[in-house]
Design an enzyme around this catalytic site. Structure first.
Site, PDB file in Angstrom:
ATOM      1  N   LYS A  22      -5.833  -2.911  12.278  1.00 22.89           N
ATOM      2  CA  LYS A  22      -6.469  -2.538  11.017  1.00 22.89           C
ATOM      3  C   LYS A  22      -7.568  -3.525  10.643  1.00 22.89           C
ATOM      4  O   LYS A  22      -8.674  -3.144  10.262  1.00 22.89           O
ATOM      5  CB  LYS A  22      -5.410  -2.480   9.928  1.00 22.89           C
ATOM      6  CG  LYS A  22      -5.968  -2.207   8.521  1.00 22.89           C
ATOM      7  CD  LYS A  22      -5.600  -3.312   7.572  1.00 22.89           C
ATOM      8  CE  LYS A  22      -6.068  -2.995   6.166  1.00 22.89           C
ATOM      9  NZ  LYS A  22      -6.078  -4.205   5.316  1.00 22.89           N
ATOM     10  N   CYS A 117      -5.142  -5.027  -2.138  1.00 23.93           N
ATOM     11  CA  CYS A 117      -3.886  -5.636  -2.572  1.00 23.93           C
ATOM     12  C   CYS A 117      -4.149  -6.793  -3.525  1.00 23.93           C
ATOM     13  O   CYS A 117      -5.093  -7.566  -3.344  1.00 23.93           O
ATOM     14  CB  CYS A 117      -3.094  -6.133  -1.361  1.00 23.93           C
ATOM     15  SG  CYS A 117      -2.593  -4.827  -0.230  1.00 23.93           S
ATOM     16  N   ARG A 122      -9.996 -13.543  -4.879  1.00 26.00           N
ATOM     17  CA  ARG A 122     -10.664 -13.304  -3.598  1.00 26.00           C
ATOM     18  C   ARG A 122     -12.154 -13.552  -3.764  1.00 26.00           C
ATOM     19  O   ARG A 122     -12.952 -12.614  -3.797  1.00 26.00           O
ATOM     20  CB  ARG A 122     -10.399 -11.879  -3.122  1.00 26.00           C
ATOM     21  CG  ARG A 122      -8.917 -11.632  -2.863  1.00 26.00           C
ATOM     22  CD  ARG A 122      -8.698 -10.283  -2.218  1.00 26.00           C
ATOM     23  NE  ARG A 122      -7.286 -10.130  -1.883  1.00 26.00           N
ATOM     24  CZ  ARG A 122      -6.837  -9.404  -0.867  1.00 26.00           C
ATOM     25  NH1 ARG A 122      -7.667  -8.804  -0.071  1.00 26.00           N
ATOM     26  NH2 ARG A 122      -5.548  -9.294  -0.628  1.00 26.00           N
ATOM     27  N   ASP A 306      -0.075 -12.630   6.772  1.00 25.17           N
ATOM     28  CA  ASP A 306       0.265 -11.204   6.761  1.00 25.17           C
ATOM     29  C   ASP A 306       1.645 -10.913   7.347  1.00 25.17           C
ATOM     30  O   ASP A 306       2.094  -9.761   7.324  1.00 25.17           O
ATOM     31  CB  ASP A 306      -0.788 -10.403   7.529  1.00 25.17           C
ATOM     32  CG  ASP A 306      -2.022 -10.119   6.684  1.00 25.17           C
ATOM     33  OD1 ASP A 306      -2.018 -10.454   5.485  1.00 25.17           O
ATOM     34  OD2 ASP A 306      -2.999  -9.560   7.228  1.00 25.17           O
ATOM     35  N   ARG A 398      -2.121   2.089   3.709  1.00 26.41           N
ATOM     36  CA  ARG A 398      -3.427   1.469   3.944  1.00 26.41           C
ATOM     37  C   ARG A 398      -3.492   0.780   5.303  1.00 26.41           C
ATOM     38  O   ARG A 398      -4.581   0.603   5.849  1.00 26.41           O
ATOM     39  CB  ARG A 398      -3.740   0.437   2.851  1.00 26.41           C
ATOM     40  CG  ARG A 398      -4.048   1.018   1.479  1.00 26.41           C
ATOM     41  CD  ARG A 398      -4.480  -0.072   0.499  1.00 26.41           C
ATOM     42  NE  ARG A 398      -5.515  -0.886   1.106  1.00 26.41           N
ATOM     43  CZ  ARG A 398      -5.461  -2.210   1.214  1.00 26.41           C
ATOM     44  NH1 ARG A 398      -4.410  -2.865   0.767  1.00 26.41           N
ATOM     45  NH2 ARG A 398      -6.453  -2.872   1.783  1.00 26.41           N
TER      46      ARG A 398
END
Length: 419
Positions: A22, A117, A122, A306, A398
């Site tokens: 992804k 998310c 960010r 992640d 997603r």
């Protein structure tokens, strides 16, 4: 609204095939804007972020044809619009790759502030710094980013922090710039290497991706071609940890085992087993309660942020107390409150969480706070005693293709229902 309903206490067994990455796909798709031709992209994950990206590219004049479930043909010869739709680009973080690509191709980009998310702040200051080093003007405000240039020129760029997004955006903007660009203090994740490999396949001149310094010699134009996206390191890691959490036995196919070295080492430190069957196949199994371990998330080749929440599911029922330090995203521990509802004993304090292992988890209604937390809660539901309902599963869609079908094939009792 949809949710997953899981009847738990299942030991997962069998084989799973990993899809394309992804994190690589959401950078390679906008990178096609730099190509004056036709690209065939293979091993593209069929997930909601990719579907949104394809819709955005179509608004820019790109012709996209799906020729197989995981293959698209992208024709960028008639790109004719440079202001990306703000309502679409603000839905997910990776939309900011449009800036680097559009600056290189059209000398102007207008993109909504990135969403996705909710993992904490960010900032995009390092992206802006890179663009400005190359000769662009960047304005950020009113929910959008506007970048313009009379022509990008190669330069030396030093990133103040190691940032995956800024590294990729700097590469995208430099490919068609005049002269040579050197980017220092770069991120080294596998999907960065994949983006560079894609661009080089299309005629770019990029050296050093995966090392501390990346050098790009600008070229006049890129041509079309065919490229297959790298397997998803995070999806593979998710199923590896699912095997440990459920005391199961899973063979993971179509992965790059080298990308999973740090996770494999931690799994073996816990007393579970990892066997490399070939360069693209791993077997992971666990036949006893795992031992506690300490984890600190770091940029690649360190432990991936992640995979932190998926590891947290394992640590919740491990033997002893584990300490997890999250050094990437400040809000990555949101899932621990949901896990505590299931009987876990986790004390999260700032960027550190203490996991006191419990005998077992119990099914409860829980809610996904982000993409990876959602996958982790699915694993928790499969391992738990009783019925678990996971809501907010649009986050999961997603980044994981057909995740419930893959878990079903491994023996899980999971179904998607509409509330």
């Amino acid at each position: 609204m949809e949710k997953f309903v899981i009847n738990g206490k299942t030991r997962l067994e069998g084989e799973v095939i990993i899809n394309g990455a992804k994190n690589a796909a959401v950078a390679i798709l906008p990178a096609t804007l730099l190509v004056n031709g036709i690209c065939t992209i293979e091993n593209l994950p069929n997930i909601s972020d990719i579907n949104i990206y394809c819709d955005i590219l179509r608004t820019l004049g790109v012709k996209i044809t799906k020729t197989a479930p995981n293959t698209v043909v992208v024709d960028t010869r008639d790109v004719n619009y440079i202001d990306a739709p703000l309502d679409m680009t603000s839905k997910f973080r990776a939309s900011y790759y449009l800036i680097g690509a559009l600056l290189g191709r059209c000398k102007r980009a207008v993109v909504g502030m990135p969403g996705g998310c909710k993992l904490g702040a960010r900032p995009i200051d390092q992206h802006a710094k890179a663009f400005e080093c190359l000769g662009a003007k960047v304005d950020i405000g009113q929910g959008k980013i506007v970048a313009t240039t009379d022509g990008l020129v190669g330069n030396s760029i030093y990133l103040d922090i190691v940032s995956v997004g800024a590294t990729i955006n700097a590469i995208l903007a430099s490919v068609l710039a005049e002269g040579t660009t050197t980017i220092e203090n770069v991120a080294k994740e596998p999907h960065i290497v994949d983006v560079a490999n894609f661009l080089n396949t299309m005629g770019a001149d990029i050296h050093g991706a995966g090392t501390d310094i990346i050098k790009i010699n600008g070229v006049k134009e890129l041509h079309g071609g065919t490229y297959s996206i790298v397997p998803d390191q995070i999806e593979a890691g998710t199923f590896m940890l699912a095997a440990v959490a459920t005391r199961g036995d899973i063979t993971i196919k179509n992965c790059i085992t080298k990308h999973l070295d740090v996770l494999s080492a931690k799994i073996e430190e816990m007393g579970a087993h990892v066997e490399e069957i070939s360069g693209d196949t791993l077997r992971v199994w666990c036949d006893k309660k795992p031992k506690c371990v300490n984890i600190k998330t770091l940029p690649y080749p360190g432990f991936p942020t992640d995979l932190q929440s998926q590891m947290g599911i394992v640590l919740a029922t491990a033997d002893g107390t584990s300490i997890v330090t999250e050094s990437i995203w400040e809000s990555r521990f949101q899932y621990t409150a949901e896990l505590n509802k299931m009987g876990a004993k986790i004390n999260a304090q700032g960027n550190v969480a203490f996991f006191d292992g419990v005998p077992e988890l119990y099914g409860r209604p829980v809610s996904a706070s982000d993409l990876r937390a959602g996958a982790a809660l699915i694993i928790a539901g499969i391992a738990a005693n009783g019925v678990t309902e996971v809501s907010n599963i649009e986050y999961i869609d997603r980044g994981y293709e057909n995740i419930e079908d893959k878990f079903k094939a491994l023996g899980a009792d999971i179904k998607r229902v509409t509330e």
